[in-house]
Design a protein around this motif. Sequence first.
Motif, PDB file in Angstrom:
ATOM      1  N   ARG A   1      31.188 143.916 -37.675  1.00 26.99           N
ATOM      2  CA  ARG A   1      30.047 143.107 -37.379  1.00 26.99           C
ATOM      3  C   ARG A   1      28.648 143.878 -38.157  1.00 26.99           C
ATOM      4  O   ARG A   1      28.922 144.783 -38.822  1.00 26.99           O
ATOM      5  CB  ARG A   1      29.590 143.354 -35.835  1.00 26.99           C
ATOM      6  CG  ARG A   1      29.367 144.845 -35.357  1.00 26.99           C
ATOM      7  CD  ARG A   1      29.069 144.976 -34.039  1.00 26.99           C
ATOM      8  NE  ARG A   1      29.984 144.587 -32.962  1.00 26.99           N
ATOM      9  CZ  ARG A   1      29.521 144.312 -32.047  1.00 26.99           C
ATOM     10  NH1 ARG A   1      28.393 144.384 -31.372  1.00 26.99           N
ATOM     11  NH2 ARG A   1      30.665 143.870 -30.854  1.00 26.99           N
TER      12      ARG A   1
ATOM     13  N   ARG B   1      30.087 138.630 -35.905  1.00 25.72           N
ATOM     14  CA  ARG B   1      31.319 139.512 -35.414  1.00 25.72           C
ATOM     15  C   ARG B   1      32.805 139.031 -36.045  1.00 25.72           C
ATOM     16  O   ARG B   1      32.922 137.874 -36.042  1.00 25.72           O
ATOM     17  CB  ARG B   1      31.322 139.600 -34.055  1.00 25.72           C
ATOM     18  CG  ARG B   1      30.245 140.161 -33.185  1.00 25.72           C
ATOM     19  CD  ARG B   1      30.314 140.099 -31.683  1.00 25.72           C
ATOM     20  NE  ARG B   1      28.999 140.428 -31.166  1.00 25.72           N
ATOM     21  CZ  ARG B   1      28.872 140.613 -29.886  1.00 25.72           C
ATOM     22  NH1 ARG B   1      29.556 140.333 -28.923  1.00 25.72           N
ATOM     23  NH2 ARG B   1      27.664 140.944 -29.342  1.00 25.72           N
TER      24      ARG B   1
ATOM     25  N   LYS C   1      39.154 140.173 -33.934  1.00 23.68           N
ATOM     26  CA  LYS C   1      39.899 139.007 -32.995  1.00 23.68           C
ATOM     27  C   LYS C   1      39.060 137.807 -33.127  1.00 23.68           C
ATOM     28  O   LYS C   1      39.803 136.840 -33.979  1.00 23.68           O
ATOM     29  CB  LYS C   1      39.663 139.466 -31.530  1.00 23.68           C
ATOM     30  CG  LYS C   1      40.198 140.760 -31.284  1.00 23.68           C
ATOM     31  CD  LYS C   1      40.042 141.266 -29.571  1.00 23.68           C
ATOM     32  CE  LYS C   1      40.621 142.738 -29.474  1.00 23.68           C
ATOM     33  NZ  LYS C   1      40.385 142.988 -28.147  1.00 23.68           N
ATOM     34  N   SER C   2      38.400 137.189 -32.554  1.00 29.09           N
ATOM     35  CA  SER C   2      37.806 135.830 -32.417  1.00 29.09           C
ATOM     36  C   SER C   2      36.498 135.872 -33.106  1.00 29.09           C
ATOM     37  O   SER C   2      35.487 136.021 -32.364  1.00 29.09           O
ATOM     38  CB  SER C   2      37.927 134.962 -31.210  1.00 29.09           C
ATOM     39  OG  SER C   2      37.419 133.803 -31.418  1.00 29.09           O
ATOM     40  N   PRO C   3      36.432 135.714 -34.212  1.00 26.29           N
ATOM     41  CA  PRO C   3      35.034 135.782 -35.234  1.00 26.29           C
ATOM     42  C   PRO C   3      34.215 134.664 -34.811  1.00 26.29           C
ATOM     43  O   PRO C   3      34.611 133.646 -34.370  1.00 26.29           O
ATOM     44  CB  PRO C   3      35.633 135.326 -36.641  1.00 26.29           C
ATOM     45  CG  PRO C   3      37.026 135.797 -36.730  1.00 26.29           C
ATOM     46  CD  PRO C   3      37.492 135.279 -35.514  1.00 26.29           C
ATOM     47  N   CYS C   4      32.907 135.100 -34.374  1.00 23.04           N
ATOM     48  CA  CYS C   4      31.893 134.478 -33.876  1.00 23.04           C
ATOM     49  C   CYS C   4      30.575 135.066 -34.473  1.00 23.04           C
ATOM     50  O   CYS C   4      30.451 135.949 -34.905  1.00 23.04           O
ATOM     51  CB  CYS C   4      32.073 134.543 -32.436  1.00 23.04           C
ATOM     52  SG  CYS C   4      32.077 135.934 -31.501  1.00 23.04           S
TER      53      CYS C   4
ATOM     54  N   VAL D   1      26.807 135.833 -32.619  1.00 30.58           N
ATOM     55  CA  VAL D   1      26.371 136.131 -31.393  1.00 30.58           C
ATOM     56  C   VAL D   1      24.577 135.895 -31.540  1.00 30.58           C
ATOM     57  O   VAL D   1      24.170 136.879 -32.407  1.00 30.58           O
ATOM     58  CB  VAL D   1      26.726 137.119 -30.361  1.00 30.58           C
ATOM     59  CG1 VAL D   1      25.819 137.421 -29.358  1.00 30.58           C
ATOM     60  CG2 VAL D   1      28.005 136.846 -30.090  1.00 30.58           C
TER      61      VAL D   1
ATOM     62  N   ILE E   1      26.720 131.866 -28.258  1.00 28.81           N
ATOM     63  CA  ILE E   1      27.771 132.323 -29.002  1.00 28.81           C
ATOM     64  C   ILE E   1      28.271 130.835 -29.920  1.00 28.81           C
ATOM     65  O   ILE E   1      28.415 129.872 -29.419  1.00 28.81           O
ATOM     66  CB  ILE E   1      29.153 132.542 -28.264  1.00 28.81           C
ATOM     67  CG1 ILE E   1      28.605 133.861 -27.472  1.00 28.81           C
ATOM     68  CG2 ILE E   1      30.162 132.937 -28.984  1.00 28.81           C
ATOM     69  CD1 ILE E   1      29.614 134.302 -26.406  1.00 28.81           C
ATOM     70  N   HIS E   2      28.402 131.272 -31.219  1.00 30.40           N
ATOM     71  CA  HIS E   2      28.837 130.117 -32.273  1.00 30.40           C
ATOM     72  C   HIS E   2      30.043 130.564 -32.937  1.00 30.40           C
ATOM     73  O   HIS E   2      30.215 131.572 -33.260  1.00 30.40           O
ATOM     74  CB  HIS E   2      27.823 129.832 -33.119  1.00 30.40           C
ATOM     75  CG  HIS E   2      26.386 129.412 -32.806  1.00 30.40           C
ATOM     76  ND1 HIS E   2      25.795 128.244 -32.437  1.00 30.40           N
ATOM     77  CD2 HIS E   2      25.245 130.408 -31.972  1.00 30.40           C
ATOM     78  CE1 HIS E   2      24.656 128.287 -31.746  1.00 30.40           C
ATOM     79  NE2 HIS E   2      24.319 129.404 -31.660  1.00 30.40           N
ATOM     80  N   TYR E   3      31.186 129.934 -32.768  1.00 31.54           N
ATOM     81  CA  TYR E   3      32.242 130.036 -33.200  1.00 31.54           C
ATOM     82  C   TYR E   3      32.545 129.489 -34.772  1.00 31.54           C
ATOM     83  O   TYR E   3      33.674 129.622 -35.570  1.00 31.54           O
ATOM     84  CB  TYR E   3      33.518 129.464 -32.452  1.00 31.54           C
ATOM     85  CG  TYR E   3      33.608 130.152 -30.901  1.00 31.54           C
ATOM     86  CD1 TYR E   3      34.024 131.561 -31.040  1.00 31.54           C
ATOM     87  CD2 TYR E   3      32.855 129.776 -29.869  1.00 31.54           C
ATOM     88  CE1 TYR E   3      34.380 132.239 -29.848  1.00 31.54           C
ATOM     89  CE2 TYR E   3      33.112 130.519 -28.845  1.00 31.54           C
ATOM     90  CZ  TYR E   3      33.631 131.793 -28.729  1.00 31.54           C
ATOM     91  OH  TYR E   3      33.544 132.651 -27.667  1.00 31.54           O
ATOM     92  N   GLN E   4      31.833 128.794 -35.276  1.00 30.09           N
ATOM     93  CA  GLN E   4      31.637 128.094 -36.472  1.00 30.09           C
ATOM     94  C   GLN E   4      31.239 129.510 -37.465  1.00 30.09           C
ATOM     95  O   GLN E   4      30.239 130.174 -37.347  1.00 30.09           O
ATOM     96  CB  GLN E   4      30.910 127.041 -36.842  1.00 30.09           C
ATOM     97  CG  GLN E   4      30.658 126.688 -38.329  1.00 30.09           C
ATOM     98  CD  GLN E   4      29.592 125.470 -38.774  1.00 30.09           C
ATOM     99  OE1 GLN E   4      29.199 125.256 -37.692  1.00 30.09           O
ATOM    100  NE2 GLN E   4      29.395 125.157 -39.836  1.00 30.09           N
ATOM    101  N   MET E   5      32.104 130.256 -38.387  1.00 30.05           N
ATOM    102  CA  MET E   5      32.033 131.269 -38.856  1.00 30.05           C
ATOM    103  C   MET E   5      31.907 131.092 -40.548  1.00 30.05           C
ATOM    104  O   MET E   5      32.870 131.288 -40.974  1.00 30.05           O
ATOM    105  CB  MET E   5      32.842 132.615 -38.592  1.00 30.05           C
ATOM    106  CG  MET E   5      32.987 133.648 -39.484  1.00 30.05           C
ATOM    107  SD  MET E   5      31.297 134.559 -39.406  1.00 30.05           S
ATOM    108  CE  MET E   5      31.300 135.302 -37.843  1.00 30.05           C
TER     109      MET E   5
END
Length: 315
Positions: A43, A67, A70-73, A75, A89-93
């Motif tokens: 991170r 971050r 595991k599940s990139p996101c 914050v 939290i945004h999961y578009q990375m």
Amino acid sequence: MSVANPRQSFLNPTIPFAGTILGGLQPGEMVLIQGAVLSDADRFQVDLTCGSSTKPRADIAFHFNPRFRKSPCIVCNSLQQERWGKEEIHYQMPLQQGAAFEIIILVQKDMFKVAVNGAHLLEYKYRLDLRRVDTIGVSGKVKVQAIGFIPGSTSVQTPPSSVVTKGSESNAVFSESGDLSLPYKGRLLRGLSAGNTITIKGHISLYPHSFTVNLRISNTEDIALHLNPRLKASVFIRNSFLDDSWGPEENALSGAFPFLPGEYFEMIIRCDAHLFKVAVNGVHLLDYKHRVQDVSCIDELEILGDLQLLDIKLW
């Protein structure tokens, strides 16, 4: 820096870093961060804070925290009186371990807007008074080449026959056709000078062959800089057309060929004293030494080919 005249900048800061923002932040300004995520990163974070106190911990108006495990996101949050608020939290990375990036935080009246590598990513509404923000902090597994604070600039209102896309009235790009349709021809009212940056944003066609960006000299056939990405061959050609003939072609790149069918791109052309620097999607790709020494005579921008033109700015 990919922008010519930041009002304040920090170059190659040691991480963790905290720097005072002179005069604070104003709506319309941009915070530009260029760097690279470390290859082993779990991170990192960018914080816009109200002071630099550690005990008690200063309030954080905007916490931007990618971050990668595991599940990139990403914050986003705010800290008030040493208490975190609700995470967004945004999961578009768009950030990747080991990869270079350019983050732009646009300061607006009621929110921050964040773009990464030329593409809009997220919005974050203010939870603290923007006037309290006076410090930027960066920490975690990241290397930063530059942080710049770019003043806001107002668009100039002009008759419908010409369009100012960015800049001041005395040094702007005017479209001859009044829009961004192709083939595009724009006039650089005062010519180029060292320190100027041209930003071109567009979408590549779904079945492209190539497109071309030319910096020309008006009233002649001369092309000082010819940029010609050829998508089928994945080759980025550069050249100049002077005195009725093409010079030697250049095609080497410092990174991978960046253009893809159907994809958005941002190309930045910076005019330095002895060369042009070209970056695409936040990654520096090439240098091209001037073959026209008096860059002030370069006063036309031409764009054509297999793309949709979205925006042009001259800084």
